[in-house]
Design a protein around this motif. Structure first.
Motif, PDB file in Angstrom:
ATOM      1  N   LYS A  24       0.853  -1.177   0.000  1.00  0.00           N
ATOM      2  CA  LYS A  24       0.000   0.000   0.000  1.00  0.00           C
ATOM      3  C   LYS A  24       0.896   1.237   0.000  1.00  0.00           C
ATOM      4  CE  LYS A  24      -3.823  -2.116   2.564  1.00  0.00           C
ATOM      5  NZ  LYS A  24      -4.892  -1.960   1.562  1.00  0.00           N
ATOM      6  N   PRO A  25       0.618   2.220  -0.846  1.00  0.00           N
ATOM      7  CA  PRO A  25       1.488   3.402  -0.898  1.00  0.00           C
ATOM      8  C   PRO A  25       1.441   4.195   0.400  1.00  0.00           C
ATOM      9  CG  PRO A  25      -0.523   3.766  -2.156  1.00  0.00           C
ATOM     10  CD  PRO A  25      -0.536   2.324  -1.755  1.00  0.00           C
ATOM     11  N   LEU A  26       2.522   4.896   0.694  1.00  0.00           N
ATOM     12  CA  LEU A  26       2.570   5.748   1.877  1.00  0.00           C
ATOM     13  C   LEU A  26       1.669   6.964   1.667  1.00  0.00           C
ATOM     14  CD1 LEU A  26       6.368   5.773   2.842  1.00  0.00           C
ATOM     15  CD2 LEU A  26       4.515   4.396   3.831  1.00  0.00           C
ATOM     16  N   LYS A  27       0.823   7.234   2.645  1.00  0.00           N
ATOM     17  CA  LYS A  27      -0.064   8.389   2.561  1.00  0.00           C
ATOM     18  C   LYS A  27       0.655   9.650   3.052  1.00  0.00           C
ATOM     19  CE  LYS A  27      -3.800   5.212   3.758  1.00  0.00           C
ATOM     20  NZ  LYS A  27      -4.779   4.856   4.818  1.00  0.00           N
ATOM     21  N   TYR A  47      12.132   6.946  -0.595  1.00  0.00           N
ATOM     22  CA  TYR A  47      10.901   6.262  -0.989  1.00  0.00           C
ATOM     23  C   TYR A  47      10.637   6.478  -2.473  1.00  0.00           C
ATOM     24  CZ  TYR A  47       5.938   5.062  -1.241  1.00  0.00           C
ATOM     25  OH  TYR A  47       4.731   4.501  -1.589  1.00  0.00           O
ATOM     26  N   ASN A  48      10.404   5.379  -3.174  1.00  0.00           N
ATOM     27  CA  ASN A  48      10.060   5.431  -4.596  1.00  0.00           C
ATOM     28  C   ASN A  48       8.564   5.183  -4.714  1.00  0.00           C
ATOM     29  OD1 ASN A  48       9.573   4.801  -7.351  1.00  0.00           O
ATOM     30  ND2 ASN A  48      11.723   4.226  -7.627  1.00  0.00           N
ATOM     31  N   SER A  49       7.809   6.234  -4.975  1.00  0.00           N
ATOM     32  CA  SER A  49       6.354   6.125  -5.003  1.00  0.00           C
ATOM     33  C   SER A  49       5.843   5.327  -6.199  1.00  0.00           C
ATOM     34  CB  SER A  49       5.731   7.525  -5.004  1.00  0.00           C
ATOM     35  OG  SER A  49       6.173   8.268  -6.130  1.00  0.00           O
ATOM     36  N   TYR A  75       4.051   2.231   9.747  1.00  0.00           N
ATOM     37  CA  TYR A  75       3.188   1.793   8.642  1.00  0.00           C
ATOM     38  C   TYR A  75       1.815   1.372   9.174  1.00  0.00           C
ATOM     39  CZ  TYR A  75       2.332  -0.316   4.018  1.00  0.00           C
ATOM     40  OH  TYR A  75       1.838  -0.624   2.770  1.00  0.00           O
ATOM     41  N   SER A  76       1.809   0.720  10.346  1.00  0.00           N
ATOM     42  CA  SER A  76       0.556   0.315  10.970  1.00  0.00           C
ATOM     43  C   SER A  76      -0.238   1.536  11.429  1.00  0.00           C
ATOM     44  CB  SER A  76       0.828  -0.611  12.161  1.00  0.00           C
ATOM     45  OG  SER A  76      -0.373  -0.994  12.794  1.00  0.00           O
ATOM     46  N   LYS A  77       0.434   2.518  12.028  1.00  0.00           N
ATOM     47  CA  LYS A  77      -0.238   3.743  12.469  1.00  0.00           C
ATOM     48  C   LYS A  77      -0.911   4.437  11.289  1.00  0.00           C
ATOM     49  CE  LYS A  77       1.764   6.664  15.176  1.00  0.00           C
ATOM     50  NZ  LYS A  77       2.803   7.587  15.691  1.00  0.00           N
TER      51      LYS A  77
END
Length: 287
Positions: A24-27, A47-49, A75-77
């Motif tokens: 899942k991409p980073l928000k 980070y490579n989106s 990542y969980s948060k």
């Protein structure tokens, strides 16, 4: 279903670098990178989106296992404290080591018929092919009982091999029995991993924040063959020095380790990271 959990795929792991792929991409890319790099020992994160990969460089002041744990918490948060599945990028084939030797001997015994005329050598290879195949299946049965409590139905093919030996059929029967037992493992691939659940716990007396990290959905305690990711994380916890008074536990169905080690959290002196399977067991006033 673990398939719906956010996952971290380990692409490469070195002593000073960790490269992972996120499903899942980073928000909040900047927020997570800042939280990671603010910790002592973590040099930078990239980070490579496009391919959703994250490269983390760090020094000797922090170990790769702690970097992975910290990334898991962040990542969980970001995903509402959903469980995070940490998996290997390489598949695991559940074939006992003896089965590989058996396959090699079967191949040698088959080829030797074309070039070796010595009856004694041929008979020796025949018995070795059949014997190692039988022993590998016995080992496979033992592993199944230890790990799953049941035996795969194809193990019954060993009776076919025993009957074939009585009729002088060694190599062909050994090959058929080997393929019957292990052929599916080349197509039914398992990926090693562990699922971690992160909970945020607040001590209402001191306003301390704890991130309780626990493993969920793991195998029976009879399973002695922990994969490398479980070993990677649990060996790290074992190495922690029991010198502080805070209780820290990292336990699951495979492990019963109690350590006196508390990791600092993120951006706040009151934040801590705890490892357990049933929640925090320290002296919280209330939760």
């Amino acid at each position: 279903m673990t398939a719906n959990y956010p996952s971290i795929v380990l692409l490469s792991k070195l002593t000073n670098r960790l490269r992972v792929k996120l499903n899942k991409p980073l928000k909040n890319e900047e927020e997570i990178i800042n939280a990671l790099t603010e910790h002592e020992g973590i040099i930078d994160c990239r980070y490579n989106s496009v391919i959703q990969s994250l490269l983390i460089n760090f020094n000797e002041n922090i170990e790769v296992e702690e970097v992975l744990i910290r990334l898991t918490i962040l990542y969980s948060k970001e995903n509402g404290f959903m469980p995070i599945r940490i998996i290997s990028s390489l598949p695991k084939r559940e074939i006992p080591i003896l089965a590989y030797y058996s396959l090699g001997i079967i191949a040698v015994a088959g080829v030797s018929r074309l070039f070796i005329q010595n009856i004694s050598v041929t008979n020796l290879l025949n018995w070795l092919a059949a014997g190692t195949t039988i022993l590998s299946i016995v080992e496979h049965i033992k592993d199944d009982i230890d790990n799953k409590g049941t035996v795969d139905p194809e193990a019954i093919s060993v009776l076919y091999l025993l009957n074939a030996i009585r009729n002088g059929n060694f190599v062909e029967a050994s090959a058929v029995t080997w393929l019957t037992n292990y052929g599916r493992h080349f197509f039914n691939l398992n990926f090693e991993g562990i699922t971690l659940k992160v909970n945020k716990v607040t001590n209402t007396c001191t306003n301390e924040i704890f991130y309780n990290v626990s493993s969920i959905g793991e195998e029976s305690p009879k399973n002695k063959n922990m994969d490398f990711i479980k070993v990677l994380l649990t060996k790290y916890i074992e190495r922690q020095s029991p010198t502080t008074r805070n209780n820290v536990m990292f336990t699951n169905s495979n492990l019963n380790l109690v350590q006196d080690k508390l990791f600092p959290g993120f951006n706040n002196e009151c934040e801590k990271i705890v490892f357990s399977n049933k929640g925090y067991n320290g002296n919280l006033c209330s939760i």
